[in-house]
Scaffold this motif. Structure first.
Motif, PDB file in Angstrom:
ATOM      1  N   TYR A 184       3.051   4.997   5.702  1.00 32.34           N
ATOM      2  CA  TYR A 184       3.099   3.618   5.174  1.00 32.34           C
ATOM      3  C   TYR A 184       4.551   2.948   5.239  1.00 32.34           C
ATOM      4  O   TYR A 184       5.467   3.565   5.676  1.00 32.34           O
ATOM      5  N   VAL A 185       4.450   1.651   4.950  1.00 32.60           N
ATOM      6  CA  VAL A 185       5.687   0.910   4.856  1.00 32.60           C
ATOM      7  C   VAL A 185       6.781   1.759   3.993  1.00 32.60           C
ATOM      8  O   VAL A 185       6.466   2.122   2.748  1.00 32.60           O
ATOM      9  N   ARG A 186       8.026   1.891   4.389  1.00 35.67           N
ATOM     10  CA  ARG A 186       9.177   2.858   3.819  1.00 35.67           C
ATOM     11  C   ARG A 186       9.572   2.327   2.511  1.00 35.67           C
ATOM     12  O   ARG A 186       9.735   1.001   2.607  1.00 35.67           O
ATOM     13  N   VAL A 246      12.386   2.231   1.572  1.00 30.76           N
ATOM     14  CA  VAL A 246      13.680   1.172   1.736  1.00 30.76           C
ATOM     15  C   VAL A 246      13.367  -0.322   1.995  1.00 30.76           C
ATOM     16  O   VAL A 246      14.166  -1.159   1.678  1.00 30.76           O
ATOM     17  N   ILE A 247      12.445  -0.576   2.653  1.00 25.16           N
ATOM     18  CA  ILE A 247      12.118  -1.884   2.979  1.00 25.16           C
ATOM     19  C   ILE A 247      11.545  -2.618   1.730  1.00 25.16           C
ATOM     20  O   ILE A 247      11.888  -3.759   1.402  1.00 25.16           O
ATOM     21  N   VAL A 248      10.671  -1.848   1.027  1.00 24.53           N
ATOM     22  CA  VAL A 248      10.280  -2.542  -0.312  1.00 24.53           C
ATOM     23  C   VAL A 248      11.308  -2.771  -1.317  1.00 24.53           C
ATOM     24  O   VAL A 248      11.436  -3.721  -1.821  1.00 24.53           O
ATOM     25  N   ARG A 249      12.237  -1.832  -1.264  1.00 25.50           N
ATOM     26  CA  ARG A 249      13.443  -2.017  -2.327  1.00 25.50           C
ATOM     27  C   ARG A 249      14.404  -3.249  -1.864  1.00 25.50           C
ATOM     28  O   ARG A 249      14.828  -3.970  -2.717  1.00 25.50           O
ATOM     29  N   HIS A 272       0.949  -0.957  -0.218  1.00 25.73           N
ATOM     30  CA  HIS A 272      -0.032   0.014   0.151  1.00 25.73           C
ATOM     31  C   HIS A 272       1.006   1.429   0.006  1.00 25.73           C
ATOM     32  O   HIS A 272       1.723   1.623   1.185  1.00 25.73           O
ATOM     33  N   PRO A 273       0.761   1.823  -1.091  1.00 29.79           N
ATOM     34  CA  PRO A 273       1.913   3.070  -1.251  1.00 29.79           C
ATOM     35  C   PRO A 273       1.568   4.290  -0.376  1.00 29.79           C
ATOM     36  O   PRO A 273       2.157   5.346  -0.223  1.00 29.79           O
ATOM     37  N   GLY A 274       0.262   4.225   0.172  1.00 26.83           N
ATOM     38  CA  GLY A 274      -0.220   5.440   1.096  1.00 26.83           C
ATOM     39  C   GLY A 274      -1.047   6.231   0.276  1.00 26.83           C
ATOM     40  O   GLY A 274      -0.681   6.476  -1.064  1.00 26.83           O
ATOM     41  N   GLU A 275      -1.802   6.787   0.697  1.00 26.65           N
ATOM     42  CA  GLU A 275      -2.614   7.958   0.067  1.00 26.65           C
ATOM     43  C   GLU A 275      -1.843   9.508   0.031  1.00 26.65           C
ATOM     44  O   GLU A 275      -0.857   9.454   1.008  1.00 26.65           O
ATOM     45  N   TYR A 276      -2.020  10.229  -0.983  1.00 26.93           N
ATOM     46  CA  TYR A 276      -1.218  11.511  -0.772  1.00 26.93           C
ATOM     47  C   TYR A 276      -1.753  12.217   0.322  1.00 26.93           C
ATOM     48  O   TYR A 276      -2.700  12.401   0.570  1.00 26.93           O
ATOM     49  N   GLY A 277      -0.546  12.509   1.154  1.00 23.72           N
ATOM     50  CA  GLY A 277      -0.597  13.376   2.362  1.00 23.72           C
ATOM     51  C   GLY A 277      -0.596  12.396   3.175  1.00 23.72           C
ATOM     52  O   GLY A 277      -0.045  12.865   4.516  1.00 23.72           O
ATOM     53  N   ASN A 278      -0.525  11.024   3.285  1.00 20.89           N
ATOM     54  CA  ASN A 278      -0.172   9.931   4.293  1.00 20.89           C
ATOM     55  C   ASN A 278       1.299   9.847   4.406  1.00 20.89           C
ATOM     56  O   ASN A 278       2.054   9.755   3.333  1.00 20.89           O
ATOM     57  N   THR A 279       1.688   9.737   5.780  1.00 22.67           N
ATOM     58  CA  THR A 279       3.428   9.602   5.729  1.00 22.67           C
ATOM     59  C   THR A 279       3.915   8.292   6.533  1.00 22.67           C
ATOM     60  O   THR A 279       4.997   8.393   6.784  1.00 22.67           O
TER      61      THR A 279
END
Length: 355
Positions: free
Chosen positions: A54-56, A58-61, A45-52
């Motif tokens: 969400y999973v970072r 660097v974790i996903v990378r 979940h990349p986060g809604e615009y304005g949300n800060t």
């Protein structure tokens, strides 16, 4: 029923020689679903615009790199949503993902809208549930060879908790599937409280709300039941049906089996228990956490990993004395959707924790 294995790495152990990156690498090896040549969906979940919170990125990378080391071909993915935010269509979803740090350059893998441009690209999966006969799974997930699901654990106003099961039974579906799960949420209007301000009309992307005789009117044949209209009303004029959260959890639990039926034995789950916010990453803001950071879990069982997450979060809450349990965040028992997922064969409520 036998116990499922859940692997845990504690936030308390994080330090210069044991970072979140180190922990995620260890946990990835515990969920060996990637084979050489596999097209691997990394569902986030990349986060809604304005949300800060969400999973970072660097974790996903790090997971992307591990998939490549295992010989897989990774792509990062999420689905469009029912509410009128900045992830309603595929173009906005990719834009929001990029703004929040998920780009080809940063991830070394493309970000794909799993259900296409308009949220209608999907595969129908017969699941034979008590309440859900068929569910529609987003095509890019349905047609992948394997999936690594990274879920941010947090509260949720409909299910009480969002983790792996919710990511399966909502996050992997197209708009039609999401609407089916949200169907019990179609609200009514309290005419005494409604002042005809039109804010709910502007909020609904489905044109389901109109003004009649100075009052809001909801066309339930158009309404998708996702209830963002409630937050738009300052006068408590939009009223969800009684027991709607329980009914939605039941449908959510049943729907979670859809992606599993398409990728049997080929889904690995990682739950990220940091920034335990009351609301979903779909919110366009991030409220303060209701409890401190817990850590990360990995498993091949989505029900077990969520049950372990809830137990660890509740343990953290008890240590801090801030609440009695996560149920207090929204007044919703979050185990209902897990129990129905288990009933469908998605996993087990029994687990053994390996830390």
């Amino acid at each position: 029923m036998s116990q499922s294995k859940v692997f845990f790495r504690s936030a308390a152990e994080i330090g210069p020689a044991n970072t979140q990156i180190d922990q995620i690498k260890e946990l990835f090896l515990k969920i060996p679903v990637v084979e050489k040549g596999d097209l691997v969906a990394i569902k986030i979940h990349p986060g809604e615009y304005g949300n800060t919170t969400y999973v970072r990125p660097v974790i996903v990378r790090t997971v992307v790199d591990m998939v490549k080391e295992a010989g897989g071909i990774p792509f990062i993915t999420d689905t469009t949503v029912l509410y009128g935010g900045k992830r309603f269509n595929g173009a906005d979803l990719l834009w929001t993902a990029a703004v929040n740090g998920f780009t080809d350059g940063s991830m070394n893998a493309p970000f794909i809208s799993a259900d296409g441009l308009l949220g209608d690209d999907s595969v129908v999966v017969p699941i034979g549930g008590e309440f859900v006969e068929n569910i529609t799974v987003a095509s890019a997930i349905a047609k992948a060879d394997a999936m690594i699901m990274i879920s941010h654990c947090k509260g949720h106003p409909a299910s009480g908790f969002g983790g792996a099961v919710k990511n399966l039974g909502m996050g992997c579906l197209d708009k039609e599937g999401k609407a089916k799960v949200h169907a019990p949420g179609k609200p009514d209007i309290d005419m005494e409280n409604c002042i005809g301000c039109r804010k709910c009309i502007k909020t609904c992307p489905w044109n389901a709300i109109s003004l009649e005789n100075g009052k809001a009117n909801i066309d339930k044949s158009l309404c998708k039941g996702e209830l963002s209209c409630i937050d738009s009303c300052k006068f408590q004029a939009i009223v969800p049906p009684e027991n709607s959260t329980t009914e939605m959890q039941i449908l959510l639990g049943e729907a979670s089996i859809g992606p599993i039926k398409l990728l049997p034995g080929k889904i690995g789950y990682i739950n990220w228990m940091f920034d335990l916010t009351p609301g979903c990453d779909c919110f366009n803001f991030s409220a303060p956490s209701f409890a401190g950071n817990v850590g990360m879990l990995a498993s091949m069982d989505p029900v077990a990993i969520d049950k372990a997450s809830l137990d660890l979060i509740n343990k953290k809450i008890a240590e801090e004395g801030c609440l009695h349990s996560i149920t207090d965040v929204w007044g919703i028992d979050p185990t209902i959707h897990l129990e129905y997922a288990a009933k469908m064969g998605a996993g087990s409520m029994k687990y053994s924790l390996d830390s």
